[in-house]
Design a protein around this motif. Structure first.
Motif, mmCIF file in Angstrom:
data_model
loop_
_atom_site.group_PDB
_atom_site.id
_atom_site.type_symbol
_atom_site.label_atom_id
_atom_site.label_comp_id
_atom_site.label_asym_id
_atom_site.label_seq_id
_atom_site.Cartn_x
_atom_site.Cartn_y
_atom_site.Cartn_z
ATOM 1 N N HIS A 23 30.832 30.024 43.032
ATOM 2 C CA HIS A 23 32.622 30.300 42.033
ATOM 3 C C HIS A 23 32.112 30.486 40.057
ATOM 4 O O HIS A 23 30.947 29.946 39.808
ATOM 5 C CB HIS A 23 32.687 28.944 41.884
ATOM 6 N N ARG A 24 32.651 30.972 39.474
ATOM 7 C CA ARG A 24 32.116 31.098 38.139
ATOM 8 C C ARG A 24 33.214 31.340 37.234
ATOM 9 O O ARG A 24 33.692 32.380 37.591
ATOM 10 C CB ARG A 24 31.004 32.411 37.811
ATOM 11 N N LYS A 25 33.579 30.376 36.740
ATOM 12 C CA LYS A 25 34.590 30.006 35.733
ATOM 13 C C LYS A 25 34.869 30.835 34.498
ATOM 14 O O LYS A 25 33.598 30.788 34.060
ATOM 15 C CB LYS A 25 35.434 28.535 35.359
ATOM 16 N N ALA A 26 35.459 31.688 34.482
ATOM 17 C CA ALA A 26 36.001 32.537 33.047
ATOM 18 C C ALA A 26 37.766 31.760 32.464
ATOM 19 O O ALA A 26 37.838 31.200 32.682
ATOM 20 C CB ALA A 26 35.310 34.050 33.711
ATOM 21 N N GLU A 27 37.745 32.427 31.757
ATOM 22 C CA GLU A 27 38.630 32.839 30.565
ATOM 23 C C GLU A 27 39.851 33.137 31.379
ATOM 24 O O GLU A 27 39.775 33.752 31.866
ATOM 25 C CB GLU A 27 39.038 32.766 29.072
ATOM 26 N N GLY A 28 40.555 32.006 31.810
ATOM 27 C CA GLY A 28 41.638 32.632 32.713
ATOM 28 C C GLY A 28 41.734 32.983 34.160
ATOM 29 O O GLY A 28 42.359 34.110 34.675
ATOM 30 N N CYS A 29 40.368 33.545 34.724
ATOM 31 C CA CYS A 29 40.526 33.500 35.461
ATOM 32 C C CYS A 29 38.878 32.377 36.136
ATOM 33 O O CYS A 29 38.145 32.200 36.098
ATOM 34 C CB CYS A 29 39.911 34.760 35.897
ATOM 35 N N ILE A 30 38.898 33.069 37.775
ATOM 36 C CA ILE A 30 38.053 32.369 38.657
ATOM 37 C C ILE A 30 37.134 33.487 39.288
ATOM 38 O O ILE A 30 37.706 33.795 40.212
ATOM 39 C CB ILE A 30 37.943 31.287 39.766
ATOM 40 N N TYR A 31 35.685 33.749 38.854
ATOM 41 C CA TYR A 31 35.134 34.705 40.003
ATOM 42 C C TYR A 31 34.264 34.222 41.161
ATOM 43 O O TYR A 31 34.120 32.894 40.722
ATOM 44 C CB TYR A 31 33.897 35.827 39.133
ATOM 45 N N VAL A 32 34.712 35.033 42.916
ATOM 46 C CA VAL A 32 34.053 34.186 43.098
ATOM 47 C C VAL A 32 33.087 34.959 44.474
ATOM 48 O O VAL A 32 32.544 36.043 43.418
ATOM 49 C CB VAL A 32 35.456 34.253 44.126
ATOM 50 N N GLY A 33 31.769 34.541 44.910
ATOM 51 C CA GLY A 33 30.474 34.588 45.565
ATOM 52 C C GLY A 33 30.949 36.226 46.128
ATOM 53 O O GLY A 33 30.177 36.824 46.107
ATOM 54 N N ASN A 34 31.901 36.781 46.888
ATOM 55 C CA ASN A 34 31.541 37.889 46.888
ATOM 56 C C ASN A 34 32.264 38.617 46.170
ATOM 57 O O ASN A 34 32.508 40.640 46.456
ATOM 58 C CB ASN A 34 32.685 38.144 48.192
ATOM 59 N N GLY A 35 32.595 38.887 44.673
ATOM 60 C CA GLY A 35 32.945 39.540 43.851
ATOM 61 C C GLY A 35 34.051 39.606 43.675
ATOM 62 O O GLY A 35 34.167 40.734 42.790
ATOM 63 N N ASP A 36 34.297 39.527 44.276
ATOM 64 C CA ASP A 36 36.566 39.439 44.326
ATOM 65 C C ASP A 36 36.927 38.053 42.919
ATOM 66 O O ASP A 36 35.756 37.432 42.449
ATOM 67 C CB ASP A 36 37.218 39.052 45.034
ATOM 68 N N CYS A 37 37.494 38.199 42.580
ATOM 69 C CA CYS A 37 38.584 37.778 40.729
ATOM 70 C C CYS A 37 39.941 37.015 41.708
ATOM 71 O O CYS A 37 40.580 38.109 42.077
ATOM 72 C CB CYS A 37 38.100 38.393 39.545
ATOM 73 N N VAL A 38 39.809 35.803 40.594
ATOM 74 C CA VAL A 38 41.848 35.207 40.974
ATOM 75 C C VAL A 38 42.041 34.788 39.720
ATOM 76 O O VAL A 38 41.017 34.247 39.099
ATOM 77 C CB VAL A 38 41.421 33.525 41.695
ATOM 78 N N SER A 39 43.422 34.752 39.331
ATOM 79 C CA SER A 39 43.501 35.045 38.327
ATOM 80 C C SER A 39 45.131 34.887 38.513
ATOM 81 O O SER A 39 45.305 34.494 39.437
ATOM 82 C CB SER A 39 43.095 35.747 37.528
ATOM 83 N N TRP A 40 45.448 34.740 37.445
ATOM 84 C CA TRP A 40 46.935 33.837 37.396
ATOM 85 C C TRP A 40 47.851 34.066 36.780
ATOM 86 O O TRP A 40 47.697 34.558 35.224
ATOM 87 C CB TRP A 40 46.750 32.482 37.146
ATOM 88 N N CYS A 41 49.283 34.090 36.332
ATOM 89 C CA CYS A 41 50.425 33.744 35.684
ATOM 90 C C CYS A 41 50.735 32.111 35.125
ATOM 91 O O CYS A 41 50.033 31.922 35.961
ATOM 92 C CB CYS A 41 51.802 34.699 36.157
ATOM 93 N N VAL A 42 51.165 31.898 33.775
ATOM 94 C CA VAL A 42 51.610 30.795 33.716
ATOM 95 C C VAL A 42 52.941 31.021 33.900
ATOM 96 O O VAL A 42 53.584 30.704 33.152
ATOM 97 C CB VAL A 42 50.887 30.591 32.791
#
Length: 647
Positions: A23-42
Motif C-alpha cells: 500500500h502507498r498512502k497519499a493525500e486523502g487516499c491509499i493506493y493498493v498493490g493491484n493498481g486500485d485506489c481507496v479514497s473517502w469523503c469526510v
C-alpha cells in the motif's frame, strides 16, 4: 484503476486493509498493490447553500420574501472539506471505474452520489458505478462485501428519497424558522425560533405532556378482591369485574369511582359460596427478544444505564469504527441475513473472550438453535446491530462502551437459548351474582430469560396469585370475605430519554388521523435511526428542553414556541406522512415530483398561518445568550438555517 469512495476515512482504511499489498498512502487516499485506489469523503463534503446565494435580498429576514423556494437547487463544498473534495476530483478523473462505498442507508447513498454528481462525472462512467454495502468493518466481512458488488443504479430510488428529504427539510425549516422568528420579534423575543418538521413535533409532545401533568387532578377509584378458600385449605384471590349495570359509577377507563358501590359488593360476597364458571390453563412460549436496531438499543441503554441517545450513538460509532466490535450501528433493522448464521460460532467465541460477564451465558448457549432473527425477507440495505467475530481486549473500552457492547452481545447470545415457557391459569367465578376473575402465571422453563434476571415484582391487581388451585368448571369454593382497595389515578409520567425515544419510534400513538395511524403501525417514526439522537440534543442546545434529574421538560421558550405555531406544525401527523412518502419513493411507489410539489404549494399557507397569532407566551422570555440579537444572533441564525436540513 478502480476507485473506492468510502463515506469516512475509517471505512476507507478498512477497505484498503483487505486489498492487495503493498500500500502507498497519499493525500486523502491509499493506493493498493493491484493498481486500485481507496479514497473517502469526510462525512458530508457538500451542503445546501444559504438563501442569499439564490438572491442577495434574502440575507435580510423579511416576511415579504417568504416562502423562499429555489428554482434551481445548489450545493457548495463545506469549508472544512474543500481539500478532500479536490482529491476526489483528481482521482475520479483518473479512475476507469467508481465503486460507491457509502454507509448502507439512505443518507450514505445520497452522500456519495451527490459528490459524483457535483464533480460532473461523465454519463458513461456513472453508468458503470458499482455499490459496495459494508456493515461490519472486520476484514472477513469487508472482503465478502467487495466480492458482492451490485449495480449502483439499483439504489437510485433510495438516493432520490434522501434528496427529497433534504430539500423538503430545507424548505420547511428555512421558511418556518424565519416566519416564527419575525413574529417573536413583534413581542420582544430577541432569539431565533427554529422550526423543523421533526424537532418541532417532538417538542410539541413534551409541551403537551407537561401540560397534562400540570393540569392533572388525582381522583380515587376502587377495586374489590375476594378472599377464597378451597375444601383443601388452598387460598387465592379473585378480582371483581363490574357489569354493564355499574357503568354509571365508572370513569372512561372502566374504573369504579363510587366507594359505596365497592363496599356494597365486598359486604355482599362475605361468607358466600363461589362457583367456578370457567377454568383454563395454557402453556405458552415466549421467543428470545429481537436483536437491536439503534432506537431499541438507545431505549434499553436509557432504561438500564440512564444514557442519552447521543451517548449511545457515539459509543456505538466508536465500537464500530475504532474497536471493530460491533456492526454498523445506524440501522433500523432487527433481523439478520441467513448467511450470517454460519458465523455464529465465531461471534459467540468473540463474546466469551471480550465480555467476561457473558462467558457463562455463552457456555450455556446452544448454537444448533436458530431463532426468527435470521430472515432475509426482513433485511434490506443493513441488518441488526450485533457483535462482530473480532476477539480483542476490552480493557481499553470506556464504561459506556463496555455497557453497550454487553447489551448487544447478550441480545445476540439469547438467540441460542430455548424459548421461555410459562403457564397462564385463570378461574372465572360467580360470587353473590357478580363475576370475579383469578389469574396466575407460573414459569416452567427460564430459557433465554436466565440471561435477564428481573427484580420487578408483579403488581397486586394484574398477578395476584403465585398459583391457582386445580378447580374445574362447576366446582365450588368458599369466599371468606371481600377487600376494597382504594387507589388514586396517576398523571402521565414526564418524558425521560427512554420514553422520548420510544415516542419517536412509536409516533403513531400520537397521530390523530386513523388512516395515517393505521399505515404507521409498522413503519412509524419521528426522524431516522441516524438523526434522532441529534434532534433531541438540538432541542437542548436551543434551550427548548431542559433536564430535571432523569426527567425531560419543555422550557418557557419551548412552550412559547409551540403555543404560537399552527397546530399542524406541532403534531407528528405531517412528518409521519413525509416518512411514509419518502419510503414510498425508495420503493418506486411515488415520484420525487409527487412528493415535492404538494409541499411547495402548502408553504405559503403555513407561513400565513404562522402570522395569524402573536406569540404572547414569549413576551417576557429572554433568549439564550447564543441566540440573542446582534452578531451572536446572526451567527445563530446562520447555524439554524443549516441545521434545519436535518431536523
Amino acid at each position: 484503476m478502480r476507485l473506492f469512495i468510502a463515506e469516512k476515512p475509517s471505512l476507507g482504511r478498512a477497505i484498503a486493509d483487505v486489498l492487495p499489498k503493498p500500500h502507498r498512502k497519499a493525500e486523502g487516499c491509499i493506493y493498493v498493490g493491484n493498481g486500485d485506489c481507496v479514497s473517502w469523503c469526510v462525512g458530508h463534503l457538500l451542503e445546501q447553500v444559504e438563501p442569499d446565494a439564490y438572491d442577495a435580498r434574502f440575507k435580510q429576514w423579511r416576511l415579504e420574501h417568504l416562502p423562499i423556494v429555489p428554482e434551481q437547487w445548489q450545493l457548495k463544498p463545506k469549508a472544512s472539506s474543500r481539500k478532500q473534495l479536490s482529491v476526489l476530483r483528481q482521482l475520479i478523473k483518473q479512475a476507469d471505474q467508481l465503486i460507491h462505498a457509502g454507509d448502507p442507508d439512505r443518507e450514505g447513498q445520497l452522500l456519495v452520489d451527490q459528490v459524483i454528481e457535483y464533480l460532473n462525472v461523465s454519463a458513461n462512467k456513472r453508468a458503470t458505478i458499482q455499490r459496495c454495502l459494508i456493515s461490519d468493518l472486520n476484514p472477513a466481512a469487508v472482503s465478502r462485501a467487495i466480492k458482492q458488488l451490485t449495480d449502483n443504479k439499483a439504489f437510485v430510488p433510495l438516493s432520490t428519497s434522501a434528496l427529497a428529504r433534504s430539500r423538503a427539510d430545507w424548505l420547511y425549516g428555512i421558511n418556518m424558522t424565519r416566519a416564527l422568528t419575525l413574529q417573536g420579534r413583534k413581542v420582544g423575543y430577541q432569539g431565533v425560533l427554529s422550526v423543523g418538521r421533526v424537532q418541532t413535533p417532538l417538542l410539541g409532545l413534551v409541551v403537551r405532556r407537561d401540560k397534562e401533568i400540570e393540569s392533572f387532578v388525582a381522583k380515587p377509584f376502587y377495586q374489590v378482591f375476594a378472599q377464597l378458600e378451597t375444601d383443601k385449605g388452598e387460598h387465592f384471590k379473585a378480582k371483581w369485574q363490574p357489569s354493564e349495570a355499574c357503568a354509571q359509577w365508572q370513569d372512561e377507563e372502566g374504573r369504579v369511582i363510587a366507594k359505596a358501590l365497592a363496599e356494597n359488593v365486598a359486604s355482599r360476597i362475605a361468607d358466600q359460596p363461589a362457583t367456578v364458571k370457567a377454568s383454563s390453563r395454557k402453556v405458552k412460549q415466549q421467543p428470545p427478544p429481537q436483536l437491536y436496531n439503534l432506537s431499541a438499543l438507545q431505549i434499553d441503554a436509557a432504561k438500564r444505564f440512564s444514557m442519552s441517545a447521543k451517548q449511545v450513538l457515539d459509543s456505538c460509532q466508536r465500537l464500530y469504527e475504532q474497536h471493530k466490535l460491533l456492526t454498523y450501528p445506524r440501522s433500523d433493522c432487527r433481523h439478520l441475513p441467513q448467511e450470517h448464521y454460519a458465523d455464529r460460532d465465531r461471534v459467540l467465541a468473540a463474546i466469551a473472550n471480550n465480555a467476561q460477564a457473558l462467558a457463562g451465558a455463552v457456555s450455556g448457549a446452544d448454537p444448533s438453535l436458530k431463532s426468527k432473527a435470521w430472515n432475509d425477507s426482513k433485511v434490506s440495505a443493513h441488518h441488526a446491530i450485533i457483535p462482530t467475530a473480532r476477539q480483542a481486549s476490552t480493557a481499553r473500552l470506556s464504561s459506556t462502551e463496555r455497557n453497550i457492547y454487553e447489551l448487544v452481545a447478550r441480545q445476540y447470545t439469547a438467540q441460542f437459548y430455548p424459548a421461555h415457557e410459562y403457564s397462564d391459569s385463570q378461574l372465572d367465578l360467580e360470587i353473590g351474582g357478580g363475576l370475579f376473575i383469578a389469574k396466575a402465571r407460573q414459569s416452567l422453563l427460564d430459557g433465554w430469560k436466565a440471561l435477564y434476571p428481573s427484580k420487578k415484582q408483579p403488581s397486586p391487581d394484574t398477578a395476584v396469585n403465585q398459583a391457582l388451585p386445580a378447580l374445574k368448571k362447576g366446582e365450588h369454593c368458599h369466599c371468606i370475605g371481600g377487600d376494597v382497595l382504594e387507589k388514586l389515578t396517576t398523571p402521565p409520567k414526564p418524558f425521560d430519554d427512554a420514553s422520548l425515544l420510544a415516542a419517536m419510534t412509536g409516533v403513531g400513538r400520537y397521530v390523530k388521523d386513523p388512516e395515517i395511524r393505521k399505515v404507521l403501525k409498522e413503519t412509524d417514526g419521528l426522524g431516522t435511526e441516524a438523526t434522532r439522537a441529534g434532534i433531541i440534543e438540538l432541542l437542548f442546545k436551543r434551550d427548548f428542553l431542559r433536564r430535571q434529574g432523569k426527567q425531560i421538560h419543555a422550557t418557557a421558550a419551548g412552550k412559547g414556541l409551540i403555543n404560537s405555531l399552527p397546530e399542524v406544525a406541532t403534531l407528528p401527523d405531517m412528518t409521519a406522512q413525509w416518512e411514509t412518502q419518502l419510503n414510498a419513493i425508495s420503493q418506486k411507489a411515488l415520484s420525487y415530483k409527487g412528493f415535492m410539489q404538494p409541499l411547495q404549494c402548502s408553504l405559503g399557507e403555513l407561513v400565513d398561518q404562522s402570522q395569524s397569532v402573536l406569540p404572547v407566551g414569549l413576551k417576557d422570555i429572554k433568549a439564550k445568550p447564543a441566540f440573542r440579537k446582534g452578531r451572536k444572533r446572526r451567527v445563530a441564525a446562520k447555524k439554524t438555517s443549516k441545521t434545519a436540513l436535518a431536523s
